[in-house]
Design a protein around this motif. Structure first.
Motif, short mmCIF file in Angstrom:
data_model
loop_
_atom_site.label_atom_id
_atom_site.label_comp_id
_atom_site.label_asym_id
_atom_site.label_seq_id
_atom_site.Cartn_x
_atom_site.Cartn_y
_atom_site.Cartn_z
N LYS A 78 -16.88 -81.07 -62.62
CA LYS A 78 -16.64 -81.20 -61.18
C LYS A 78 -17.45 -82.36 -60.60
O LYS A 78 -16.93 -83.17 -59.82
CB LYS A 78 -17.01 -79.90 -60.46
CG LYS A 78 -16.78 -79.96 -58.97
CD LYS A 78 -17.19 -78.68 -58.29
CE LYS A 78 -17.02 -78.83 -56.77
NZ LYS A 78 -17.54 -77.67 -56.06
N TYR A 131 -6.60 -72.07 -60.52
CA TYR A 131 -5.63 -72.90 -61.24
C TYR A 131 -6.23 -74.22 -61.70
O TYR A 131 -5.83 -74.77 -62.73
CB TYR A 131 -4.35 -73.12 -60.42
CG TYR A 131 -4.50 -74.02 -59.21
CD1 TYR A 131 -4.37 -75.40 -59.33
CD2 TYR A 131 -4.74 -73.49 -57.95
CE1 TYR A 131 -4.50 -76.23 -58.22
CE2 TYR A 131 -4.87 -74.31 -56.84
CZ TYR A 131 -4.74 -75.68 -56.99
OH TYR A 131 -4.87 -76.51 -55.90
N VAL A 132 -7.23 -74.72 -60.97
CA VAL A 132 -7.90 -75.96 -61.39
C VAL A 132 -8.69 -75.70 -62.67
O VAL A 132 -8.68 -76.51 -63.60
CB VAL A 132 -8.82 -76.50 -60.26
CG1 VAL A 132 -9.68 -77.66 -60.75
CG2 VAL A 132 -7.99 -76.92 -59.06
N LEU A 144 -13.89 -73.86 -56.51
CA LEU A 144 -12.62 -74.43 -56.96
C LEU A 144 -11.60 -73.32 -57.10
O LEU A 144 -11.95 -72.18 -57.42
CB LEU A 144 -12.79 -75.11 -58.33
CG LEU A 144 -13.65 -76.35 -58.40
CD1 LEU A 144 -13.97 -76.69 -59.85
CD2 LEU A 144 -12.96 -77.51 -57.72
N TYR A 148 -15.42 -85.31 -58.93
CA TYR A 148 -15.44 -85.34 -57.47
C TYR A 148 -16.55 -86.20 -56.87
O TYR A 148 -16.34 -86.86 -55.86
CB TYR A 148 -15.57 -83.92 -56.92
CG TYR A 148 -14.37 -83.03 -57.19
CD1 TYR A 148 -13.27 -83.47 -57.92
CD2 TYR A 148 -14.33 -81.73 -56.73
CE1 TYR A 148 -12.18 -82.66 -58.18
CE2 TYR A 148 -13.24 -80.90 -56.98
CZ TYR A 148 -12.18 -81.37 -57.71
OH TYR A 148 -11.10 -80.56 -57.95
N ALA A 154 -14.61 -69.38 -60.28
CA ALA A 154 -13.96 -70.14 -59.21
C ALA A 154 -14.83 -70.14 -57.95
O ALA A 154 -14.98 -71.18 -57.29
CB ALA A 154 -12.58 -69.57 -58.92
N ILE A 188 -9.86 -88.09 -65.12
CA ILE A 188 -9.95 -87.00 -66.09
C ILE A 188 -10.22 -87.56 -67.48
O ILE A 188 -11.09 -87.07 -68.21
CB ILE A 188 -8.69 -86.12 -66.07
CG1 ILE A 188 -8.70 -85.30 -64.79
CG2 ILE A 188 -8.62 -85.21 -67.29
CD1 ILE A 188 -7.51 -84.41 -64.59
N PHE A 220 -6.32 -75.56 -65.52
CA PHE A 220 -5.85 -76.90 -65.86
C PHE A 220 -6.92 -77.66 -66.64
O PHE A 220 -6.63 -78.31 -67.64
CB PHE A 220 -5.46 -77.67 -64.59
CG PHE A 220 -5.11 -79.10 -64.85
CD1 PHE A 220 -3.94 -79.43 -65.52
CD2 PHE A 220 -5.96 -80.13 -64.46
CE1 PHE A 220 -3.61 -80.76 -65.78
CE2 PHE A 220 -5.64 -81.45 -64.72
CZ PHE A 220 -4.47 -81.77 -65.37
N TRP A 221 -8.16 -77.57 -66.20
CA TRP A 221 -9.24 -78.27 -66.89
C TRP A 221 -9.41 -77.77 -68.33
O TRP A 221 -9.79 -78.53 -69.21
CB TRP A 221 -10.54 -78.14 -66.12
CG TRP A 221 -10.60 -78.99 -64.88
CD1 TRP A 221 -9.67 -79.89 -64.45
CD2 TRP A 221 -11.66 -79.03 -63.92
NE1 TRP A 221 -10.07 -80.48 -63.27
CE2 TRP A 221 -11.28 -79.97 -62.93
CE3 TRP A 221 -12.85 -78.36 -63.79
CZ2 TRP A 221 -12.09 -80.25 -61.83
CZ3 TRP A 221 -13.66 -78.63 -62.69
CH2 TRP A 221 -13.28 -79.58 -61.73
N GLU A 246 -7.34 -79.83 -70.42
CA GLU A 246 -7.72 -81.24 -70.45
C GLU A 246 -9.05 -81.52 -71.16
O GLU A 246 -9.28 -82.62 -71.63
CB GLU A 246 -7.80 -81.80 -69.02
CG GLU A 246 -6.47 -81.84 -68.31
CD GLU A 246 -5.50 -82.81 -68.95
OE1 GLU A 246 -5.92 -83.89 -69.39
OE2 GLU A 246 -4.30 -82.47 -69.03
#
Length: 137
Positions: A74, A38-39, A35, A78, A30, A84, A42-43, A46
């Motif tokens: 990222k 939690y991101v 980041l 971004y 992180a 996504i 989540f990724w 996904e």
């Protein structure tokens, strides 16, 4: 003031140096990726490319390739503005080997001498087939 902001963006946009380690905990990753944890979690749900192993205590342990993949995701999301789903497809396409178009399986070009030999061979076969047959007693 605007100069400070542009420098901050440039330094944030530069890829971080990933330490030469076998495994990284989620907190380290992180920080490296700038980041929240939690991101990253989540990724993982996904992007099928992200599969950190879990240690005996249940903590996620990311490999160096996982960190590189996270940084790539990222950048796609971004910096390049992918959704996504679009980033997932882009990574999937990148991982497929490029299909090289192969030539048609035609034999190499024949020279005049080759064709003459083929014609002679065919004429010999025609002569054998058209010759009168002898009766076997």
């Amino acid at each position: 003031m605007a100069e400070k902001k542009s420098r901050a963006r440039e330094s944030a946009a530069a890829d971080p140096v990933i330490p030469d380690k076998l495994y990284f905990r989620i907190g380290e990753v992180a920080r490296l990726c700038s980041l929240p944890a939690y991101v990253l979690r989540f990724w993982e749900s996904e992007f099928p490319q992200l599969k950190p192993v879990k240690g005996s205590n249940g903590q996620r342990m990311y490999r160096q390739s996982d960190v590189e993949t996270l940084l790539r995701i990222k950048k796609l999301l971004y910096d390049q503005g992918f959704t996504i789903a679009g980033a997932r497809q882009h990574l999937k396409d990148e991982s497929k080997p490029a299909r090289k178009q192969s030539g048609l399986p035609f034999p190499p070009r024949r020279t005049g001498d080759d064709l003459k030999k083929v014609r002679q061979g065919l004429q010999e076969i025609l002569g054998i087939l058209s010759a009168p047959r002898r009766k076997v007693k």
